[in-house]
Scaffold this motif. Structure first.
Motif, PDB file in Angstrom:
ATOM      1  N   LEU B  83       0.612  -1.314  -0.154  1.00  0.00           N
ATOM      2  CA  LEU B  83      -0.041   0.035  -0.258  1.00  0.00           C
ATOM      3  C   LEU B  83       0.799   1.202   0.134  1.00  0.00           C
ATOM      4  O   LEU B  83       0.568   2.275  -0.808  1.00  0.00           O
ATOM      5  N   GLY B  84       2.085   1.249   0.619  1.00  0.00           N
ATOM      6  CA  GLY B  84       2.777   2.210   0.849  1.00  0.00           C
ATOM      7  C   GLY B  84       3.645   2.693  -0.484  1.00  0.00           C
ATOM      8  O   GLY B  84       4.187   3.723  -0.374  1.00  0.00           O
ATOM      9  N   ASP B  85       3.672   1.816  -1.502  1.00  0.00           N
ATOM     10  CA  ASP B  85       4.184   2.147  -2.663  1.00  0.00           C
ATOM     11  C   ASP B  85       3.399   3.092  -3.729  1.00  0.00           C
ATOM     12  O   ASP B  85       3.717   3.553  -4.565  1.00  0.00           O
ATOM     13  N   SER B  86       2.088   3.403  -3.005  1.00  0.00           N
ATOM     14  CA  SER B  86       1.327   4.371  -3.883  1.00  0.00           C
ATOM     15  C   SER B  86       1.726   5.809  -3.924  1.00  0.00           C
ATOM     16  O   SER B  86       2.378   5.891  -2.741  1.00  0.00           O
ATOM     17  N   ALA B  87       2.068   6.177  -5.052  1.00  0.00           N
ATOM     18  CA  ALA B  87       2.647   7.503  -5.233  1.00  0.00           C
ATOM     19  C   ALA B  87       2.672   7.929  -6.670  1.00  0.00           C
ATOM     20  O   ALA B  87       2.341   6.990  -7.495  1.00  0.00           O
ATOM     21  N   LEU B  88       3.240   8.989  -6.855  1.00  0.00           N
ATOM     22  CA  LEU B  88       3.485   9.491  -8.203  1.00  0.00           C
ATOM     23  C   LEU B  88       5.075   9.120  -8.580  1.00  0.00           C
ATOM     24  O   LEU B  88       6.109   9.394  -7.804  1.00  0.00           O
ATOM     25  N   TYR B  89       5.085   8.655  -9.728  1.00  0.00           N
ATOM     26  CA  TYR B  89       6.352   7.944 -10.237  1.00  0.00           C
ATOM     27  C   TYR B  89       6.931   9.149 -11.110  1.00  0.00           C
ATOM     28  O   TYR B  89       6.171   8.968 -12.330  1.00  0.00           O
ATOM     29  N   PHE B  90       8.030   9.736 -11.198  1.00  0.00           N
ATOM     30  CA  PHE B  90       8.539  10.669 -12.312  1.00  0.00           C
ATOM     31  C   PHE B  90       9.682  10.200 -12.973  1.00  0.00           C
ATOM     32  O   PHE B  90      10.600   9.686 -12.307  1.00  0.00           O
ATOM     33  N   CYS B  91       9.964  10.415 -14.215  1.00  0.00           N
ATOM     34  CA  CYS B  91      10.926  10.004 -15.083  1.00  0.00           C
ATOM     35  C   CYS B  91      11.424  11.449 -15.379  1.00  0.00           C
ATOM     36  O   CYS B  91      10.507  12.336 -15.771  1.00  0.00           O
ATOM     37  N   ALA B  92      12.512  11.844 -15.339  1.00  0.00           N
ATOM     38  CA  ALA B  92      13.303  12.859 -16.000  1.00  0.00           C
ATOM     39  C   ALA B  92      14.447  12.573 -16.793  1.00  0.00           C
ATOM     40  O   ALA B  92      15.049  11.493 -16.636  1.00  0.00           O
ATOM     41  N   SER B  93      14.860  13.538 -17.613  1.00  0.00           N
ATOM     42  CA  SER B  93      15.823  13.033 -18.646  1.00  0.00           C
ATOM     43  C   SER B  93      16.963  14.423 -18.739  1.00  0.00           C
ATOM     44  O   SER B  93      16.093  15.594 -18.522  1.00  0.00           O
ATOM     45  N   SER B  94      17.960  14.103 -19.189  1.00  0.00           N
ATOM     46  CA  SER B  94      19.116  15.110 -19.412  1.00  0.00           C
ATOM     47  C   SER B  94      20.055  14.730 -20.404  1.00  0.00           C
ATOM     48  O   SER B  94      20.114  13.468 -20.646  1.00  0.00           O
ATOM     49  N   VAL B  95      20.630  15.620 -21.142  1.00  0.00           N
ATOM     50  CA  VAL B  95      21.576  15.333 -22.329  1.00  0.00           C
ATOM     51  C   VAL B  95      22.782  14.586 -21.667  1.00  0.00           C
ATOM     52  O   VAL B  95      23.158  13.543 -21.993  1.00  0.00           O
ATOM     53  N   VAL B  96      23.224  15.217 -20.757  1.00  0.00           N
ATOM     54  CA  VAL B  96      24.355  14.709 -20.079  1.00  0.00           C
ATOM     55  C   VAL B  96      24.398  13.913 -18.630  1.00  0.00           C
ATOM     56  O   VAL B  96      23.293  13.863 -18.148  1.00  0.00           O
ATOM     57  N   GLN B  97      25.339  13.500 -18.117  1.00  0.00           N
ATOM     58  CA  GLN B  97      25.317  12.578 -16.847  1.00  0.00           C
ATOM     59  C   GLN B  97      24.816  13.400 -15.623  1.00  0.00           C
ATOM     60  O   GLN B  97      24.033  12.934 -14.931  1.00  0.00           O
ATOM     61  N   ALA B  98      25.525  14.767 -15.213  1.00  0.00           N
ATOM     62  CA  ALA B  98      24.947  15.417 -14.417  1.00  0.00           C
ATOM     63  C   ALA B  98      24.429  16.795 -14.550  1.00  0.00           C
ATOM     64  O   ALA B  98      25.025  17.705 -14.082  1.00  0.00           O
ATOM     65  N   ASP B  99      23.463  16.636 -15.594  1.00  0.00           N
ATOM     66  CA  ASP B  99      22.862  17.873 -16.042  1.00  0.00           C
ATOM     67  C   ASP B  99      21.687  18.417 -15.083  1.00  0.00           C
ATOM     68  O   ASP B  99      20.958  17.766 -14.927  1.00  0.00           O
ATOM     69  N   THR B 100      22.056  19.725 -14.607  1.00  0.00           N
ATOM     70  CA  THR B 100      21.038  20.312 -13.480  1.00  0.00           C
ATOM     71  C   THR B 100      19.606  20.432 -14.148  1.00  0.00           C
ATOM     72  O   THR B 100      18.705  20.370 -13.437  1.00  0.00           O
ATOM     73  N   GLU B 101      19.766  20.745 -15.289  1.00  0.00           N
ATOM     74  CA  GLU B 101      18.288  21.085 -15.970  1.00  0.00           C
ATOM     75  C   GLU B 101      17.613  19.797 -16.690  1.00  0.00           C
ATOM     76  O   GLU B 101      17.688  19.880 -17.843  1.00  0.00           O
ATOM     77  N   ALA B 102      17.408  19.041 -15.801  1.00  0.00           N
ATOM     78  CA  ALA B 102      16.647  17.754 -16.457  1.00  0.00           C
ATOM     79  C   ALA B 102      15.136  17.893 -16.564  1.00  0.00           C
ATOM     80  O   ALA B 102      14.451  18.913 -15.943  1.00  0.00           O
ATOM     81  N   PHE B 103      14.491  17.461 -17.370  1.00  0.00           N
ATOM     82  CA  PHE B 103      13.219  17.570 -17.672  1.00  0.00           C
ATOM     83  C   PHE B 103      12.647  16.524 -17.224  1.00  0.00           C
ATOM     84  O   PHE B 103      12.687  15.257 -17.546  1.00  0.00           O
TER      85      PHE B 103
END
Lengths: 110, 113
Positions: B83-103
């Protein structure tokens, strides 16, 4: 442990006023910080970031201030508009890992 | 529109079941991040992949796993759901490995009943 927290869970401002959203972080080794905006039903949206070697960065109507002495981060929104109503998250980053705060809900009153 | 596509948008399943969430990153982005957002825990970083390889791990349970495929889309597998797994799961992507501007994508709302 790592934790990022926000001083206020809600903030209500009048349209046209400036808004200041605060954030405290705990990991002095964090090398960057990001502010995100999340509108209802949407994913977080990048607003602005700042590296740990800076203390101020400005964007369009937004300014982020970083005070490493007291581990404090703030987001200033100038001339707040109704479209700015959202939940704002700060996040601290170390390498590829981000730790988010719980968020501050900003309500802009017309 | 961020360019990151997540499916399904909503998912209702029973405890003990297994589900797969899918994420298509923005065109050209090599990094994919998964996050869990719940009311009591806020946004929690789960895991990151870069060009098919795991790069960083956060608060991801052993019951959860992820992978990034050669076409760069990613899947998050959640098993033995509670039950506790109920949540919103988001995916984000960015060009490089540690890009702060992930979408970020719009998220998958998982409800475990």
């Amino acid at each position: 442990g790592e934790s990022v927290g926000l001083h206020l869970p809600t903030l209500s401002v009048q349209e046209g006023d400036n808004s200041i959203i605060n954030c405290a972080y705990s990991n002095s080794a964090s090398d960057y910080f990001i502010w995100y905006k999340q509108e209802s039903g949407k994913g977080p949206q990048f607003i602005i970031d700042i590296r740990s070697n800076m203390d101020k960065r400005q964007g369009q109507r937004v300014t982020v201030l970083l005070n490493k002495t007291v581990k404090h981060l703030s987001l200033q929104i100038a001339a707040t508009q109704p479209g700015d109503s959202a939940v704002y998250f700060c996040a601290e980053g170390l390498s590829e890992k981000l730790v988010f705060g719980k968020g501050t809900k900003l309500t802009v009153n017309p | 529109d961020s360019g990151v596509t997540q499916t399904p948008k909503h998912l209702i399943t029973a405890t003990g079941q297994r589900v797969t969430l899918r994420c298509s990153p923005r065109s050209g982005d090599l990094s994919v991040y998964w996050y869990q957002q719940s009311l009591d825990q806020g946004l929690q970083f789960l895991i990151q992949y870069y060009n098919g390889e795991e790069r960083a791990k956060g608060n991801i349970l052993e019951r959860f796993s992820a992978q990034q495929f050669p076409d760069l889309h990613s899947e998050l597998n959640l098993s033995s759901l509670e039950l506790g797994d109920s949540a919103l799961y988001f995916c984000a992507s960015s060009v490089v490995q540690a890009d702060t501007e992930a979408f970020f994508g719009q998220g998958t709302r998982l409800t475990v009943v």
